[in-house]
Motif scaffolding. Structure first.
Motif, PDB file in Angstrom:
ATOM      1  N   GLY A   3       0.875  -1.382  -0.097  1.00  0.00           N
ATOM      2  CA  GLY A   3       0.260  -0.018   0.241  1.00  0.00           C
ATOM      3  C   GLY A   3       0.717   1.141   0.321  1.00  0.00           C
ATOM      4  O   GLY A   3       2.442   1.481   0.291  1.00  0.00           O
ATOM      5  N   ALA A   4       0.306   2.486  -1.014  1.00  0.00           N
ATOM      6  CA  ALA A   4       0.893   3.941  -0.371  1.00  0.00           C
ATOM      7  C   ALA A   4       0.939   4.988   0.637  1.00  0.00           C
ATOM      8  O   ALA A   4       1.042   5.822   0.498  1.00  0.00           O
ATOM      9  N   ASN A   5       0.440   3.750   1.632  1.00  0.00           N
ATOM     10  CA  ASN A   5      -0.433   4.641   2.384  1.00  0.00           C
ATOM     11  C   ASN A   5       1.057   5.380   3.525  1.00  0.00           C
ATOM     12  O   ASN A   5       2.197   4.417   3.915  1.00  0.00           O
ATOM     13  N   GLY A   6       1.213   6.181   3.944  1.00  0.00           N
ATOM     14  CA  GLY A   6       2.528   6.960   4.218  1.00  0.00           C
ATOM     15  C   GLY A   6       3.401   7.156   3.271  1.00  0.00           C
ATOM     16  O   GLY A   6       5.384   8.043   3.439  1.00  0.00           O
ATOM     17  N   ALA A   7       4.275   6.887   1.838  1.00  0.00           N
ATOM     18  CA  ALA A   7       4.848   7.051   1.076  1.00  0.00           C
ATOM     19  C   ALA A   7       5.314   7.887   1.191  1.00  0.00           C
ATOM     20  O   ALA A   7       6.470   8.754   1.003  1.00  0.00           O
ATOM     21  N   GLY A   8       4.616   9.301   1.075  1.00  0.00           N
ATOM     22  CA  GLY A   8       4.302  10.397   0.653  1.00  0.00           C
ATOM     23  C   GLY A   8       5.398  10.461   1.629  1.00  0.00           C
ATOM     24  O   GLY A   8       6.080  11.807   1.681  1.00  0.00           O
ATOM     25  N   ASP A   9       5.035  10.557   3.387  1.00  0.00           N
ATOM     26  CA  ASP A   9       5.869  11.008   4.446  1.00  0.00           C
ATOM     27  C   ASP A   9       7.549  10.614   4.347  1.00  0.00           C
ATOM     28  O   ASP A   9       8.068  11.109   4.734  1.00  0.00           O
ATOM     29  N   ALA A  10       7.394   8.970   4.123  1.00  0.00           N
ATOM     30  CA  ALA A  10       8.801   8.762   3.841  1.00  0.00           C
ATOM     31  C   ALA A  10       9.426   9.533   2.933  1.00  0.00           C
ATOM     32  O   ALA A  10      10.799   9.762   2.828  1.00  0.00           O
ATOM     33  N   PHE A  11       9.290   9.431   1.783  1.00  0.00           N
ATOM     34  CA  PHE A  11       9.578  10.984   1.037  1.00  0.00           C
ATOM     35  C   PHE A  11      10.404  12.037   1.284  1.00  0.00           C
ATOM     36  O   PHE A  11      11.369  11.808   1.239  1.00  0.00           O
ATOM     37  N   ALA A  12       9.060  12.755   2.262  1.00  0.00           N
ATOM     38  CA  ALA A  12       9.719  14.113   2.169  1.00  0.00           C
ATOM     39  C   ALA A  12      10.581  14.316   3.471  1.00  0.00           C
ATOM     40  O   ALA A  12      11.778  14.581   3.564  1.00  0.00           O
ATOM     41  N   ALA A  13      10.690  12.878   4.130  1.00  0.00           N
ATOM     42  CA  ALA A  13      12.009  12.067   5.539  1.00  0.00           C
ATOM     43  C   ALA A  13      13.294  11.631   4.833  1.00  0.00           C
ATOM     44  O   ALA A  13      13.795  12.542   5.956  1.00  0.00           O
ATOM     45  N   GLY A  14      12.778  11.057   3.298  1.00  0.00           N
ATOM     46  CA  GLY A  14      14.612  11.359   2.940  1.00  0.00           C
ATOM     47  C   GLY A  14      14.769  12.448   2.127  1.00  0.00           C
ATOM     48  O   GLY A  14      16.187  12.752   2.387  1.00  0.00           O
ATOM     49  N   HIS A  69      13.436   8.704  -2.484  1.00  0.00           N
ATOM     50  CA  HIS A  69      12.296   8.011  -3.267  1.00  0.00           C
ATOM     51  C   HIS A  69      12.988   6.495  -2.811  1.00  0.00           C
ATOM     52  O   HIS A  69      12.372   5.764  -2.793  1.00  0.00           O
ATOM     53  N   ALA A  70      14.110   6.435  -2.033  1.00  0.00           N
ATOM     54  CA  ALA A  70      14.178   4.799  -1.811  1.00  0.00           C
ATOM     55  C   ALA A  70      13.521   4.778  -0.238  1.00  0.00           C
ATOM     56  O   ALA A  70      12.882   3.386  -0.292  1.00  0.00           O
ATOM     57  N   ALA A  71      13.332   5.619  -0.135  1.00  0.00           N
ATOM     58  CA  ALA A  71      12.466   5.327   1.389  1.00  0.00           C
ATOM     59  C   ALA A  71      11.095   5.151   1.038  1.00  0.00           C
ATOM     60  O   ALA A  71      10.312   4.346   2.076  1.00  0.00           O
ATOM     61  N   ALA A  72      10.657   5.933   0.470  1.00  0.00           N
ATOM     62  CA  ALA A  72       8.923   5.471  -0.152  1.00  0.00           C
ATOM     63  C   ALA A  72       8.876   4.358  -0.905  1.00  0.00           C
ATOM     64  O   ALA A  72       7.726   3.957  -0.613  1.00  0.00           O
ATOM     65  N   ALA A  73       9.870   3.999  -1.287  1.00  0.00           N
ATOM     66  CA  ALA A  73       9.807   2.593  -1.728  1.00  0.00           C
ATOM     67  C   ALA A  73       9.591   1.551  -0.944  1.00  0.00           C
ATOM     68  O   ALA A  73       9.329   0.528  -0.536  1.00  0.00           O
ATOM     69  N   ALA A  74      10.627   1.545  -0.097  1.00  0.00           N
ATOM     70  CA  ALA A  74      10.558   0.868   1.195  1.00  0.00           C
ATOM     71  C   ALA A  74       9.679   0.881   2.263  1.00  0.00           C
ATOM     72  O   ALA A  74       9.258  -0.246   2.735  1.00  0.00           O
TER      73      ALA A  74
END
Length: 337
Positions: free
Chosen positions: A275-286, A305-310
């Protein structure tokens, strides 16, 4: 900016996410089956704080927000303490229950739908933000449209968001604002006055189009050229040194010093995507981690990108984000689109 400053303070939304995978997203009066369910922390201030700590446990992170004195609030406070996030300004109130969100992810499309109750988050005011003692370098703030006190005018400022951003910059912090999926007119009303008080803004392909007054997504397809032009237009509307736009396929970064970058995303195997829930937050964090550490713009986007993919490997927002080195190793293993 003082070279002695280090770390990130997050401000805004702390809520409990009830993450549910459904067979599909139904039409009104329809029905879908829940096939997976987890409870985790959620919201912009919570997610980015935890993601940064997952990327680098040694990075100082504090947070500012409001939760209820209920079981959900105690859960969020314990979660912050588990990750070593400073909670001196995470207010616990008896006045209202903790904000919560039912976060649904379709098993077919992996897209998310959020239904939330604002709860105690609606009590957050500019007066609860005290930057006098922090040695953090960055403030990550969000979410306009979710916090009613901050959404309202404050003194001579258009909103409490503007007041908080002014306070942070006056205290020596650089600022970033995260947006929510709210209707366009409210997004513009709350966000445009903030742009002169931001050092960074990291948004998705829909949000950059709204801010720029341009069509950036047509029939569900992202127009990359339009996103870049929109990013440049937004850059000129504010004080940002960097504007970053992300979507599933690419990220676009433009900077005030003339850098222009389009970077394809990580080719994570489809069978690993939950799921993509939180992918935007992970992208911003990276992205913010790389900028904080003075990495080159391209290297910061690569980690984003790598954090969002993870993060895509879970229905929750933060659980599968790993150390920045491990995220980059995973991206190298999976390859790039």
């Amino acid at each position: 900016m003082s070279e002695h400053r280090r770390g990130i303070v997050t401000g805004g939304t702390w809520c409990v996410d009830y993450n549910r995978v459904v067979t599909h997203w139904p039409e009104e009066d329809g029905m879908a089956e829940i096939v997976g369910e987890e409870r985790h922390g959620g919201g912009s201030a919570c997610n980015l704080a935890i993601d940064i700590k997952r990327l680098d446990p040694d990075m100082p992170v504090d947070t500012i927000g409001v939760v209820g004195s209920d079981e959900a609030g105690r859960y969020l406070v314990s979660l912050a303490e588990e990750f070593g996030i400073g909670t001196d300004q995470l207010t616990v109130t008896d006045a209202m229950g903790t904000q919560f969100c039912d976060a649904y992810v379709s098993r077919i499309t992996h897209r998310r739908t959020h239904v939330y109750s604002v709860g105690a988050a609606g009590l957050l005011t500019p007066e609860q933000f005290d930057f006098s003692a922090t040695r953090a370098r960055y403030l990550h703030l969000g979410l306009p449209g979710v916090h009613r006190q901050l959404d309202a005018p404050h003194g001579s400022d258009e909103s409490g968001w503007v007041t908080v951003l002014k306070m942070a910059r006056a205290a020596g912090l650089k600022t970033n604002l995260e947006l929510a999926s709210i209707e366009k007119e409210l997004l513009l009303k709350l966000t445009l006055p903030c742009l002169p008080h931001l050092d960074f803004i990291i948004v998705n392909d829909h949000e950059i189009g709204a801010l720029a007054g341009m069509a950036t997504v047509q029939h569900g397809v992202t127009d990359i050229d339009a996103c870049q032009q929109a990013a440049l237009r937004v850059l000129e509307k504010g004080a940002m040194s960097v504007v970053v736009v992300h979507c599933p396929a690419v990220a676009i970064a433009v900077s005030r010093d003339g850098q222009r970058l389009i970077k394809p995303s990580v080719a994570i195997p489809p069978e690993l995507v939950v799921g993509a829930n939180g992918a935007g937050d992970a992208f911003a964090a990276g992205m913010l981690y790389g900028l904080h550490e003075a990495w080159a713009l391209e290297d910061s986007v690569r980690l984003a990108h790598a954090a969002a993919a993870a993060s895509l490997r879970s229905i929750s927002t933060t659980v599968t984000v790993e150390s920045w080195r491990k995220c980059l190793d995973l991206a190298q293993t999976w390859g790039w689109r």
